[in-house]
Design a protein around this motif. Structure first.
Motif, PDB file in Angstrom:
ATOM      1  N   ARG A  22      43.059  30.091  39.671  1.00 34.38           N
ATOM      2  CA  ARG A  22      43.215  31.370  39.339  1.00 34.38           C
ATOM      3  C   ARG A  22      44.342  32.005  40.403  1.00 34.38           C
ATOM      4  N   ASP A  23      45.478  31.809  40.152  1.00 36.41           N
ATOM      5  CA  ASP A  23      46.599  32.252  41.191  1.00 36.41           C
ATOM      6  C   ASP A  23      46.946  33.420  40.601  1.00 36.41           C
ATOM      7  N   THR A  24      47.118  34.469  41.531  1.00 35.86           N
ATOM      8  CA  THR A  24      47.734  35.739  41.439  1.00 35.86           C
ATOM      9  C   THR A  24      49.140  35.941  42.331  1.00 35.86           C
ATOM     10  N   PRO A  25      50.067  36.815  42.006  1.00 32.77           N
ATOM     11  CA  PRO A  25      51.306  36.903  43.052  1.00 32.77           C
ATOM     12  C   PRO A  25      50.711  37.133  44.530  1.00 32.77           C
ATOM     13  N   ASP A  26      49.690  37.891  44.675  1.00 35.32           N
ATOM     14  CA  ASP A  26      49.277  38.261  45.922  1.00 35.32           C
ATOM     15  C   ASP A  26      48.743  37.055  46.620  1.00 35.32           C
ATOM     16  N   SER A  27      47.601  36.228  45.755  1.00 43.26           N
ATOM     17  CA  SER A  27      47.267  35.042  46.599  1.00 43.26           C
ATOM     18  C   SER A  27      48.285  33.977  46.491  1.00 43.26           C
ATOM     19  N   THR A  28      49.230  33.733  45.997  1.00 44.01           N
ATOM     20  CA  THR A  28      50.290  33.017  46.268  1.00 44.01           C
ATOM     21  C   THR A  28      51.053  33.331  47.564  1.00 44.01           C
ATOM     22  N   LEU A  29      51.400  34.566  47.582  1.00 39.88           N
ATOM     23  CA  LEU A  29      52.012  35.193  48.833  1.00 39.88           C
ATOM     24  C   LEU A  29      51.190  34.857  50.082  1.00 39.88           C
ATOM     25  N   ARG A  30      49.819  35.039  49.982  1.00 40.07           N
ATOM     26  CA  ARG A  30      49.084  34.749  51.280  1.00 40.07           C
ATOM     27  C   ARG A  30      49.111  33.519  51.565  1.00 40.07           C
ATOM     28  N   ARG A  31      49.144  32.588  50.718  1.00 39.88           N
ATOM     29  CA  ARG A  31      48.939  30.982  50.844  1.00 39.88           C
ATOM     30  C   ARG A  31      50.432  30.663  51.506  1.00 39.88           C
ATOM     31  N   THR A  32      51.513  31.067  50.945  1.00 41.57           N
ATOM     32  CA  THR A  32      52.762  30.815  51.376  1.00 41.57           C
ATOM     33  C   THR A  32      53.039  31.479  52.729  1.00 41.57           C
ATOM     34  N   THR A  33      52.756  32.454  53.188  1.00 45.79           N
ATOM     35  CA  THR A  33      52.915  33.015  54.272  1.00 45.79           C
ATOM     36  C   THR A  33      51.902  32.510  55.445  1.00 45.79           C
ATOM     37  N   THR A  50      54.002  30.691  35.041  1.00 47.86           N
ATOM     38  CA  THR A  50      53.912  32.394  35.437  1.00 47.86           C
ATOM     39  C   THR A  50      52.737  32.488  36.292  1.00 47.86           C
ATOM     40  N   ASP A  51      52.609  33.290  37.479  1.00 50.03           N
ATOM     41  CA  ASP A  51      51.681  33.760  38.124  1.00 50.03           C
ATOM     42  C   ASP A  51      50.754  34.689  37.723  1.00 50.03           C
ATOM     43  N   ALA A  52      51.254  35.573  36.767  1.00 49.82           N
ATOM     44  CA  ALA A  52      50.063  36.765  36.518  1.00 49.82           C
ATOM     45  C   ALA A  52      49.356  36.287  35.565  1.00 49.82           C
ATOM     46  N   PRO A  53      47.876  36.465  35.733  1.00 53.21           N
ATOM     47  CA  PRO A  53      47.046  35.997  35.029  1.00 53.21           C
ATOM     48  C   PRO A  53      46.974  36.415  33.439  1.00 53.21           C
ATOM     49  N   ASN A 113      50.024  33.534  26.905  1.00 55.44           N
ATOM     50  CA  ASN A 113      50.576  32.247  26.672  1.00 55.44           C
ATOM     51  C   ASN A 113      49.450  31.074  26.029  1.00 55.44           C
ATOM     52  N   ILE A 114      48.249  31.046  26.686  1.00 53.12           N
ATOM     53  CA  ILE A 114      47.292  29.947  26.266  1.00 53.12           C
ATOM     54  C   ILE A 114      46.910  30.592  24.948  1.00 53.12           C
ATOM     55  N   VAL A 115      46.824  31.627  24.601  1.00 52.04           N
ATOM     56  CA  VAL A 115      46.136  32.288  23.134  1.00 52.04           C
ATOM     57  C   VAL A 115      47.177  32.025  22.256  1.00 52.04           C
ATOM     58  N   LEU A 116      48.392  32.028  22.354  1.00 52.49           N
ATOM     59  CA  LEU A 116      49.373  31.766  21.465  1.00 52.49           C
ATOM     60  C   LEU A 116      49.881  30.297  21.117  1.00 52.49           C
TER      61      LEU A 116
END
Length: 178
Positions: A167-178, A65-68, A74-77
Motif C-alpha cells: 500500500r503505497d501512498t505519495p507520502d510514503s513514497t516520498l518518505r522512502r525516497t528521501t 499510480t501511487d494514489a490508492p 483501475n482494479i475494479v474496471l
C-alpha cells in the motif's frame, strides 16, 4: 568487510531510490504467485490458470499510480474489461478472419486508450492481453466460466498486493525516497 557492505548498499539504494522498482517487481511477482495458488486451489484447467496469472501480472505491471483510490478504480474496471475482451474472442473463435479483423480493432482501441492517462493505458493493455491470450489458448464459449473465474482470481491477487501488502501512498513514497 563493513565498508564493502556499505558500498554495496549505497550502490543498491542509489540505483533504486525509495525501493520503487523492487516494490513494483515484488508486487507483480507476488500477484502472479497468489493467482497461481488460487487457480490451483479452485482446480482450474491449465489454460485458465495461465490466463489468471496473466491477469494478475498485467494488472500489477500496467498500474503505475501511487494514489490508492486511483488503484482501486483501475482494479475494479480491469476485470470487466478483460472479461468483455475474452467473451468477444471466444465468440469469434469459429470465424477466424472476422476474429483477426476484430483483433486489429482491439489493438487500435488499446493503443488509442493510452492517451487517457494511466487508467486508459491499463485498461487497454488488459483488453489487448485478454483477447490475445484467448486467441492463443483457442478459447471457446464453453471455457468462458473457468476463464472468468481465473481473471477474477488474478485481479483479486493484484488488488491484495496493490491495496494491502504494498500500500503505497505519495507520502510514503516520498518518505522512502528521501
Amino acid at each position: 568487510m563493513v565498508a564493502w557492505l556499505e558500498t554495496l548498499a549505497d550502490r543498491f539504494f542509489a540505483s533504486d531510490h525509495g525501493l520503487l522498482r523492487l516494490r513494483f517487481a515484488a508486487r507483480a511477482v507476488l500477484s502472479v504467485a497468489l493467482a497461481t495458488c488460487g487457480s490451483l486451489a479452485c482446480g482450474l484447467p491449465a489454460n485458465s490458470l495461465l490466463l489468471g496469472c496473466v491477469a494478475g501480472m498485467v494488472c500489477s505491471t500496467s498500474m503505475r499510480t501511487d494514489a490508492p483510490r486511483q488503484r482501486l478504480v483501475n482494479i475494479v474496471l480491469f476485470a470487466p474489461t478483460m472479461g468483455a475482451s475474452l467473451t468477444l474472442a471466444a465468440l469469434l473463435h469459429p470465424y477466424r478472419f472476422l476474429g483477426d479483423v476484430v483483433f486489429l480493432v482491439v489493438m487500435f482501441i488499446a493503443v488509442y486508450l493510452r492517451r487517457f492517462d494511466q487508467l486508459g493505458f491499463s485498461l487497454g493493455m488488459g483488453g489487448f492481453m485478454a483477447y490475445f491470450f484467448a486467441l492463443y489458448l483457442h478459447a471457446t464459449p464453453a471455457q468462458l466460466p473457468s476463464m472468468y473465474l481465473a481473471v477474477v482470481i488474478g485481479v483479486t491477487s493484484c488488488a491484495l498486493m496493490a491495496l494491502v501488502v504494498f500500500r503505497d501512498t505519495p507520502d510514503s513514497t516520498l518518505r522512502r525516497t528521501t
